[in-house]
Design a protein around this motif. Structure first.
Motif, PDB file in Angstrom:
ATOM      1  N   GLY A   1      37.965  39.485  34.387  1.00 26.01           N
ATOM      2  CA  GLY A   1      38.001  39.470  35.831  1.00 26.01           C
ATOM      3  C   GLY A   1      39.364  39.144  36.416  1.00 26.01           C
ATOM      4  O   GLY A   1      40.259  38.632  35.726  1.00 26.01           O
ATOM      5  N   ARG A   2      39.511  39.399  37.724  1.00 27.98           N
ATOM      6  CA  ARG A   2      40.791  39.176  38.398  1.00 27.98           C
ATOM      7  C   ARG A   2      41.185  37.705  38.406  1.00 27.98           C
ATOM      8  O   ARG A   2      42.362  37.375  38.245  1.00 27.98           O
ATOM      9  CB  ARG A   2      40.718  39.682  39.854  1.00 27.98           C
ATOM     10  CG  ARG A   2      40.525  41.169  40.028  1.00 27.98           C
ATOM     11  CD  ARG A   2      41.791  41.960  39.978  1.00 27.98           C
ATOM     12  NE  ARG A   2      42.823  41.606  40.911  1.00 27.98           N
ATOM     13  CZ  ARG A   2      43.005  42.190  42.098  1.00 27.98           C
ATOM     14  NH1 ARG A   2      42.169  43.127  42.541  1.00 27.98           N
ATOM     15  NH2 ARG A   2      44.040  41.861  42.858  1.00 27.98           N
ATOM     16  N   THR A   3      40.219  36.802  38.600  1.00 23.77           N
ATOM     17  CA  THR A   3      40.558  35.372  38.667  1.00 23.77           C
ATOM     18  C   THR A   3      41.112  34.849  37.345  1.00 23.77           C
ATOM     19  O   THR A   3      42.182  34.217  37.335  1.00 23.77           O
ATOM     20  CB  THR A   3      39.344  34.537  39.112  1.00 23.77           C
ATOM     21  OG1 THR A   3      38.971  34.936  40.449  1.00 23.77           O
ATOM     22  CG2 THR A   3      39.665  33.044  39.109  1.00 23.77           C
ATOM     23  N   PRO A   4      40.440  35.079  36.198  1.00 27.31           N
ATOM     24  CA  PRO A   4      41.049  34.607  34.942  1.00 27.31           C
ATOM     25  C   PRO A   4      42.376  35.276  34.630  1.00 27.31           C
ATOM     26  O   PRO A   4      43.278  34.637  34.083  1.00 27.31           O
ATOM     27  CB  PRO A   4      39.992  34.926  33.879  1.00 27.31           C
ATOM     28  CG  PRO A   4      39.037  35.857  34.509  1.00 27.31           C
ATOM     29  CD  PRO A   4      39.075  35.587  35.979  1.00 27.31           C
ATOM     30  N   ILE A   5      42.523  36.549  34.999  1.00 29.05           N
ATOM     31  CA  ILE A   5      43.800  37.233  34.777  1.00 29.05           C
ATOM     32  C   ILE A   5      44.882  36.601  35.632  1.00 29.05           C
ATOM     33  O   ILE A   5      46.014  36.356  35.166  1.00 29.05           O
ATOM     34  CB  ILE A   5      43.671  38.741  35.078  1.00 29.05           C
ATOM     35  CG1 ILE A   5      42.834  39.438  34.004  1.00 29.05           C
ATOM     36  CG2 ILE A   5      45.056  39.391  35.171  1.00 29.05           C
ATOM     37  CD1 ILE A   5      43.439  39.411  32.618  1.00 29.05           C
ATOM     38  N   ARG A   6      44.552  36.279  36.874  1.00 25.42           N
ATOM     39  CA  ARG A   6      45.536  35.644  37.765  1.00 25.42           C
ATOM     40  C   ARG A   6      45.965  34.284  37.204  1.00 25.42           C
ATOM     41  O   ARG A   6      47.150  33.939  37.209  1.00 25.42           O
ATOM     42  CB  ARG A   6      44.939  35.486  39.160  1.00 25.42           C
ATOM     43  CG  ARG A   6      45.930  35.002  40.199  1.00 25.42           C
ATOM     44  CD  ARG A   6      45.329  35.002  41.594  1.00 25.42           C
ATOM     45  NE  ARG A   6      44.982  36.347  42.020  1.00 25.42           N
ATOM     46  CZ  ARG A   6      43.735  36.740  42.298  1.00 25.42           C
ATOM     47  NH1 ARG A   6      42.734  35.893  42.205  1.00 25.42           N
ATOM     48  NH2 ARG A   6      43.495  37.971  42.683  1.00 25.42           N
ATOM     49  N   GLU A   7      44.993  33.518  36.696  1.00 24.78           N
ATOM     50  CA  GLU A   7      45.321  32.215  36.114  1.00 24.78           C
ATOM     51  C   GLU A   7      46.188  32.370  34.861  1.00 24.78           C
ATOM     52  O   GLU A   7      47.125  31.593  34.635  1.00 24.78           O
ATOM     53  CB  GLU A   7      44.031  31.462  35.794  1.00 24.78           C
ATOM     54  CG  GLU A   7      43.271  31.032  37.053  1.00 24.78           C
ATOM     55  CD  GLU A   7      41.912  30.440  36.746  1.00 24.78           C
ATOM     56  OE1 GLU A   7      41.484  30.488  35.567  1.00 24.78           O
ATOM     57  OE2 GLU A   7      41.265  29.933  37.686  1.00 24.78           O
TER      58      GLU A   7
ATOM     59  N   VAL B   1      45.749  44.278  38.650  1.00 24.25           N
ATOM     60  CA  VAL B   1      44.712  45.299  38.482  1.00 24.25           C
ATOM     61  C   VAL B   1      44.823  45.952  37.105  1.00 24.25           C
ATOM     62  O   VAL B   1      43.820  46.131  36.391  1.00 24.25           O
ATOM     63  CB  VAL B   1      44.809  46.367  39.590  1.00 24.25           C
ATOM     64  CG1 VAL B   1      43.844  47.520  39.301  1.00 24.25           C
ATOM     65  CG2 VAL B   1      44.501  45.751  40.948  1.00 24.25           C
ATOM     66  N   GLY B   2      46.044  46.289  36.712  1.00 23.60           N
ATOM     67  CA  GLY B   2      46.243  46.932  35.415  1.00 23.60           C
ATOM     68  C   GLY B   2      45.851  46.027  34.257  1.00 23.60           C
ATOM     69  O   GLY B   2      45.234  46.477  33.278  1.00 23.60           O
ATOM     70  N   LEU B   3      46.185  44.743  34.340  1.00 21.26           N
ATOM     71  CA  LEU B   3      45.848  43.803  33.271  1.00 21.26           C
ATOM     72  C   LEU B   3      44.350  43.533  33.231  1.00 21.26           C
ATOM     73  O   LEU B   3      43.774  43.312  32.157  1.00 21.26           O
ATOM     74  CB  LEU B   3      46.627  42.505  33.446  1.00 21.26           C
ATOM     75  CG  LEU B   3      48.143  42.622  33.310  1.00 21.26           C
ATOM     76  CD1 LEU B   3      48.821  41.282  33.578  1.00 21.26           C
ATOM     77  CD2 LEU B   3      48.542  43.145  31.919  1.00 21.26           C
ATOM     78  N   THR B   4      43.709  43.567  34.401  1.00 18.41           N
ATOM     79  CA  THR B   4      42.252  43.417  34.446  1.00 18.41           C
ATOM     80  C   THR B   4      41.582  44.572  33.719  1.00 18.41           C
ATOM     81  O   THR B   4      40.672  44.367  32.905  1.00 18.41           O
ATOM     82  CB  THR B   4      41.772  43.352  35.913  1.00 18.41           C
ATOM     83  OG1 THR B   4      42.347  42.208  36.541  1.00 18.41           O
ATOM     84  CG2 THR B   4      40.267  43.248  35.984  1.00 18.41           C
TER      85      THR B   4
END
Length: 215
Positions: A42-48, A33-36
């Protein structure tokens, strides 16, 4: 940052630079959440991006503790360079032999941009162009097995360089890089490998200074 990059690639490059330049500090706890929020992506590219950075050793995903920015031990810089040395010789030589005309023009532009950044003592811009050069050479070398192994070592090297040598004169480092770039751009395979060897020896001398005396 080029607009045609995927959001996942943008997220990776943004976070990689934040870690390399210590805006995300060693040992710091972060969240998806913080990096987003930090990047506006978005959360998906950040997660990747987090998964890729974890694989590269820049982030550590710990059960119950969350996501931690990797710590830095000066002695690890030498270990990184030991692993990187032979790969750099191989990839530089391959790139000199196989690079396209467009690749060679791009490398010449990278060399000039890096020289100008060094003259301004702009460490972040210098490292940004260093990464751009690494990416072009890796693509030109046409050996994804070697370049996949090399990329995280290059990123780790940039992080150590920023942490320990960021305020030093950039010109000697820039000159060592420029020799590699020009040899690759000129298609001289032997010279590219030899200059890559010289660059690694220069970096290893710098790394040795971290463990042989106080900074």
């Amino acid at each position: 940052m080029p607009s045609d990059l995927s959001q996942s690639a943008q997220a990776y490059l943004r976070l990689e630079e934040e870690i390399v330049t210590l805006r995300l500090k060693p040992g710091e706890a972060v969240t998806e959440v913080g990096l987003t929020k930090r990047t506006g992506l978005g959360r998906t590219p950040i997660r990747e991006a987090i998964q890729r950075l974890s694989w590269e050793g820049l982030l550590s995903i710990r059960p119950r503790l969350g996501i931690i920015v990797a710590e830095m031990n000066p002695s690890d810089f030498l270990k990184v360079l030991e692993a990187r040395h032979g790969l750099e010789r191989l990839v530089a030589g391959l790139a000199a032999r196989l690079a396209s005309k467009d690749d060679r023009r791009t490398l010449e532009a990278c060399a000039e941009d890096m020289r100008e950044a060094a003259a301004r003592s702009d460490v972040e811009d210098y490292l940004r162009h260093d990464k751009a050069f690494d990416d072009v050479v890796s693509e030109a070398a046409c050996n994804p097995f070697a370049t996949k192994a090399l990329a995280p070592l290059q990123t780790q090297s940039r992080r150590f360089w920023y942490r320990h040598f960021g305020e030093a004169d950039l010109n000697p480092a820039a000159w060592s890089h420029l020799e590699v770039m020009r040899a690759v751009a000129n298609g001289n395979e032997h010279a590219a490998s030899e200059h890559a060897d010289n660059l690694m020896l220069y970096l290893r001398r710098q790394a040795t200074s971290l463990v042989s005396g106080p900074r």
